[in-house]
Enzyme design. Sequence first.
Site, mmCIF file in Angstrom:
data_model
loop_
_atom_site.group_PDB
_atom_site.id
_atom_site.type_symbol
_atom_site.label_atom_id
_atom_site.label_comp_id
_atom_site.label_asym_id
_atom_site.label_seq_id
_atom_site.Cartn_x
_atom_site.Cartn_y
_atom_site.Cartn_z
ATOM 1 N N ARG A 117 -2.454 -1.166 11.029
ATOM 2 C CA ARG A 117 -3.314 -0.935 9.670
ATOM 3 C C ARG A 117 -4.596 -1.993 9.772
ATOM 4 O O ARG A 117 -5.466 -1.348 9.178
ATOM 5 C CB ARG A 117 -2.476 -0.517 8.667
ATOM 6 C CG ARG A 117 -3.330 -0.470 7.417
ATOM 7 C CD ARG A 117 -2.469 -0.361 6.174
ATOM 8 N NE ARG A 117 -2.950 -0.155 4.653
ATOM 9 C CZ ARG A 117 -3.498 0.772 4.142
ATOM 10 N NH1 ARG A 117 -3.417 1.880 4.656
ATOM 11 N NH2 ARG A 117 -4.181 0.774 3.158
ATOM 12 N N ILE A 128 -9.739 3.565 2.516
ATOM 13 C CA ILE A 128 -8.655 3.681 3.380
ATOM 14 C C ILE A 128 -7.456 3.726 2.223
ATOM 15 O O ILE A 128 -7.458 3.128 1.206
ATOM 16 C CB ILE A 128 -8.199 2.361 4.297
ATOM 17 C CG1 ILE A 128 -6.869 2.917 5.115
ATOM 18 C CG2 ILE A 128 -8.205 1.299 3.724
ATOM 19 C CD1 ILE A 128 -6.827 1.837 6.214
ATOM 20 N N SER A 129 -6.498 5.027 2.146
ATOM 21 C CA SER A 129 -5.575 5.172 1.250
ATOM 22 C C SER A 129 -4.613 4.102 1.266
ATOM 23 O O SER A 129 -4.369 3.613 2.330
ATOM 24 C CB SER A 129 -5.090 6.600 1.557
ATOM 25 O OG SER A 129 -5.714 7.605 1.411
ATOM 26 N N GLN A 130 -4.033 3.960 0.090
ATOM 27 C CA GLN A 130 -2.649 3.108 -0.084
ATOM 28 C C GLN A 130 -1.734 3.691 1.008
ATOM 29 O O GLN A 130 -1.253 4.677 1.271
ATOM 30 C CB GLN A 130 -2.200 3.387 -1.470
ATOM 31 C CG GLN A 130 -0.820 2.559 -1.849
ATOM 32 C CD GLN A 130 -0.428 3.271 -3.022
ATOM 33 O OE1 GLN A 130 -0.755 4.494 -3.429
ATOM 34 N NE2 GLN A 130 0.461 2.516 -3.988
#
Length: 212
Positions: A34, A60-62
Amino acid sequence: MDYEELREQMVITQLIPRGIKDSRVLEAMKRVPRHLFVDVSMQNSAYDDMAMPIGDGQTISQPYMVAIMTELLELSGKEKVLEIGTGSGYQAAVLAELSKDVYTIERIASLAEKSSQKFSLLGYDNIHVKTADGTLGWTEEAPFDRIIITAASPKIPDPLMEQLALDGILVIPVGSRYSQQLLKIRKTKEGMLEEYHTPCVFVPLIGKHGWE
Ligand code: SAH
C-alpha cells in the site's frame, strides 16, 4: 520502516477485529504494498487506519473499506472485474490478487497514468486501465462477473447494471454527496437482491450517470 510488519499489524488491528473473515482477502491485504500507492512523503503512514490524499482532490480509501468491499465481492480467482474510480490503483491491485482480470476506469488522466505505471512496475499484468467516464461502463469488455464503484453515487448507474453478468455481484457506496452506505447487489434470474452494509464517505462519482 518494516512495511511487511506494518501490513501484518494493519490486518490484526484494523481488519480482523471489524469482522473481515475471508482469508484470501486478509492474505492479499498482507501482500499488496500500500505504501507504494501513496506519495513518498506519506509512505510511513500508509498503513494507518484512514483514507489519505492522492492529489487532484482524490483519496486512497481506508484499508478497512478496501477490505470490506473486496470481501463483499466474493472473489474466487476466476472473475472478470470492473472497477470505477482507479484513484491510486491500490484497490485494483488488491482485486488483481484475487481475480482473473481487472478493468479499471478513472476520469482523471494523470491518476490513470500514474497507477498504470505502478501496475507495470509491480508486475500486475492482469489490470487494464482507461481514462473515461466510468458511469458508462466498459461496453467492449462487458459482461463483468463483478463490478465495484469506489466513488459515491446518488444511484446505481444504469449502464453498470446492464454490464453485470447474471449471478454477478456489484458493490457501490450510494447516498448523498457527503454520506453513503455500501450496497451489495446480486443479479439473479428472479431479479436483483439488495443488501445494505456499513455507512461510509467517498469522494463523488462525477459523470453522466453520477453527480454533475
Ligand atoms: N479505488 C481508489 C480510490 C478512489 S477515490 C483507490 O484505491 O485509491 C475515487 C476515484 O474515482 C477518484 O480518483 C475519482 O477521480 C474517480 N472518479 C470519480 N468519478 C468517476 C467517473 N465517473 N469515472 C471514473 N472515475 C471516477
